[in-house]
Design a protein around this motif. Structure first.
Motif, PDB file in Angstrom:
ATOM      1  N   ALA A  54      83.671  50.748  59.919  1.00  0.00           N
ATOM      2  CA  ALA A  54      84.330  50.308  58.689  1.00  0.00           C
ATOM      3  C   ALA A  54      85.526  51.307  58.763  1.00  0.00           C
ATOM      4  O   ALA A  54      85.098  52.623  58.410  1.00  0.00           O
ATOM      5  CB  ALA A  54      83.264  50.667  57.637  1.00  0.00           C
ATOM      6  N   GLY A  55      86.599  50.710  58.946  1.00  0.00           N
ATOM      7  CA  GLY A  55      87.939  51.398  58.794  1.00  0.00           C
ATOM      8  C   GLY A  55      88.412  51.221  57.386  1.00  0.00           C
ATOM      9  O   GLY A  55      88.899  50.218  57.288  1.00  0.00           O
ATOM     10  N   LEU A  56      88.263  52.360  56.675  1.00  0.00           N
ATOM     11  CA  LEU A  56      88.610  52.218  55.307  1.00  0.00           C
ATOM     12  C   LEU A  56      89.997  52.794  54.847  1.00  0.00           C
ATOM     13  O   LEU A  56      90.370  53.782  55.142  1.00  0.00           O
ATOM     14  CB  LEU A  56      87.516  52.766  54.261  1.00  0.00           C
ATOM     15  CG  LEU A  56      86.248  52.446  54.857  1.00  0.00           C
ATOM     16  CD1 LEU A  56      85.042  53.205  53.751  1.00  0.00           C
ATOM     17  CD2 LEU A  56      86.165  50.930  54.259  1.00  0.00           C
ATOM     18  N   GLY A  57      90.621  52.131  53.888  1.00  0.00           N
ATOM     19  CA  GLY A  57      92.200  52.347  53.502  1.00  0.00           C
ATOM     20  C   GLY A  57      92.625  51.387  52.678  1.00  0.00           C
ATOM     21  O   GLY A  57      91.793  50.555  52.057  1.00  0.00           O
ATOM     22  N   GLY A  58      93.870  51.490  52.088  1.00  0.00           N
ATOM     23  CA  GLY A  58      94.452  50.500  51.150  1.00  0.00           C
ATOM     24  C   GLY A  58      93.870  50.670  49.754  1.00  0.00           C
ATOM     25  O   GLY A  58      94.461  50.235  48.850  1.00  0.00           O
ATOM     26  N   SER A  59      93.173  51.913  49.495  1.00  0.00           N
ATOM     27  CA  SER A  59      92.606  52.253  48.014  1.00  0.00           C
ATOM     28  C   SER A  59      91.916  53.369  48.281  1.00  0.00           C
ATOM     29  O   SER A  59      91.684  54.014  49.222  1.00  0.00           O
ATOM     30  CB  SER A  59      91.533  51.132  47.602  1.00  0.00           C
ATOM     31  OG  SER A  59      91.227  51.286  46.286  1.00  0.00           O
TER      32      SER A  59
END
Length: 511
Positions: free
Chosen positions: A291-296
């Motif tokens: 789970a590569g998380l970003g944008g928020s």
């Protein structure tokens, strides 16, 4: 365009971060290497199945047809389409022509679309007749020379003779104009060159885990990162493209199981909405390796929850202007992956201003905005970009975002300008003053909350009345306030500015 310091240009070229390859060259090379790679659209209204070769054939005929109509390097080609095959064809055709592609998020309303078309004056606009809340409005594109509507007359744009080779274009010239909502009234047009977009594509492709599986792309291809992940990185890697045109957790879970598709991350909502759905089972975890998380905003509660399920989490930080500033590698130590936003990527530099604002520069930083005034405010003469975000650096150089200077709400990865929403609230009968702030949202990270000071004798409008007002205004639905509060007076600074941090505190304590 802003003046990029000569020493940066020379360094990026010497390191191989900037090349003479255009996006059309990149696509031509990648498509030739893996023509039989699967390309599939999972849609209830416009499903499609084929190969890169099939989509390329449409793109080259479209490029040929547009070339016959005088479209070429230096022109702008805009499209507002869901995650359909035709979106890929328009993007690839634009790159082959050396034109600047202008993707527009498919759920933008007539206000945003009208502003974008007026700002860039494209030679071509391709859209859908109707999809969800998207509806073709001829009056918005009356001044666009070439208009195509998928499902109606798109095929009429295709030429009999395909464009066999990409047209020569300056790699330093604009290749993409991406519009992102921000703190201004209207979307901000961000200009990327062939060099900046090419570097971003290569950099992202190199950072992804090699065993990430066949990815399902649900992020809108009208958005920068959705477009890169759907139409560029798979071509560079020769990996299958699987698109879905709506985000439906139940449907995504079915696709994961039936087609062995993986979800690789994005805004946290894309992952948490799957975990929270009643159809989610342990079987689905095999398709959630990473789970590569970003944008928020990425709460620690989310990263620790995912890690507890055996999902390898890593976080990243960037924006449409500077897409990849920092990231944790998928094999970095767990505390860095879960609780920081990563370290700087190759070629990227960051420094913190006295007030903690993050300044960045690097080979994937955009050329400028379409608005020269915004460009002048955001960039200095040494090439540093003022991100508007606040952060802290640890002893190992890992960055953690601590807040935003900008008055911005990020809902499920989409930016919402508080000012734009306030102006529409102020047009409601009986509203004396309006302030909009970010409120915590368990699913989406944040949503818009409105505070209203009403004129005497006027009650606070209900949510249904407010929604009908925003519908008439034509603003995209994700920007609408999801809660309303009444105040007798706003808390203010000595100069009269509303102290929005106090409104956010009121929401946090439930007052």
């Amino acid at each position: 365009m802003r003046e990029i310091p000569v020493e940066l240009t020379e360094r990026y070229a010497a390191e191989g971060w900037w090349t003479e390859e255009t996006v059309g060259d990149l696509l031509t090379r990648g498509l030739a290497a893996a023509p039989d790679t699967e390309f599939r659209v999972h849609s209830a209204v416009r499903p499609w199945e084929g190969t890169f070769r099939d989509v390329e054939a449409v793109a080259r005929r479209l490029a040929g047809g547009l070339r016959q109509r005088g479209v070429g390097p230096g022109d702008a080609v805009a499209f507002q389409l869901p995650n359909w095959m035709e979106a890929a064809a328009v993007f690839w055709a634009s790159a082959l022509l050396g034109a600047a592609v202008v993707p527009i998020v498919h759920f933008y309303g007539r206000k945003e679309v009208g502003y974008i078309l007026d700002a860039v004056r494209p030679r071509v606009f391709v859209t859908a007749e109707r999809f969800g809340r998207l509806e073709f409005r001829p009056e918005l594109c009356a001044d666009v020379p070439v208009v195509g509507v998928v499902g109606r007359d798109f095929d009429a744009l295709l030429g009999d003779e395909p464009l066999t080779e990409p047209l020569p274009a300056d790699p330093a010239a604009p290749a993409l104009i991406a519009f992102t909502s921000g703190t201004t009234r209207d979307p901000k047009g961000v200009v990327h060159s062939h060099r900046t977009l090419g570097h971003e594509t290569r950099q992202l492709a190199a950072s992804y885990p090699p065993d990430r599986g066949r990815q399902l792309t649900a992020a809108p291809v009208g958005h920068f990162i959705g477009m890169v992940n759907a139409f560029l990185i798979p071509v560079l890697d020769g990996t299958p493209v699987h698109l879905t045109d709506v985000w439906d957790p139940a449907g995504a879970l079915r696709l994961m199981r039936d087609h062995q598709l993986h979800i690789g991350g994005g805004a946290p909502y894309y992952v948490t909405s799957l975990l929270d759905h009643p159809d989610f089972t342990e079987e689905h975890l095999r398709y959630l390796r990473y789970a590569g998380l970003g944008g928020s905003s990425v709460p620690a509660a989310v990263t620790t929850r995912l890690a507890g399920l055996g999902i390898r989490v890593f976080r990243a930080y960037g924006s449409t202007e500077h897409p990849s500033i920092t990231s944790s590698r998928h094999d970095a130590p767990e505390p860095k992956r879960l609780f920081t936003d990563g370290a700087t990527l190759p070629g990227v530099e960051i420094r913190l201003a006295e007030d903690g604002e993050i300044l960045s520069r690097g080979p994937d930083l955009c050329l400028s905005y379409t608005d020269p005034a915004l460009t002048a405010r955001a960039f200095d003469e040494d090439g540093w970009y003022r991100t508007g975000d606040l952060g802290e650096l640890d002893e190992d150089g890992y960055l953690t975002i601590t807040g935003r200077k900008a008055d911005l709400i990020i809902r499920g990865g989409e930016n919402i300008s508080a000012l734009e929403v306030e102006e529409i609230l102020l047009a409601m009968p009986g509203v004396a003053e309006a302030a909009v702030v970010a409120a915590p949202d368990a699913r989406l990270g944040e949503h818009a909350a409105g505070f209203l000071r009403m004129l005497p004798g006027h009650p606070l409008p209900g949510l249904a009345e407010m929604r009908a007002h925003f519908e008439r205004a034509g603003l995209a639905r994700q920007k609408w306030p999801e809660e309303l509060h009444q105040v007798a007076e706003f808390p203010r600074t000595a100069s009269g500015k509303v102290q929005k941090f106090r409104l956010r505190q009121d929401i946090a304590v439930g007052t």
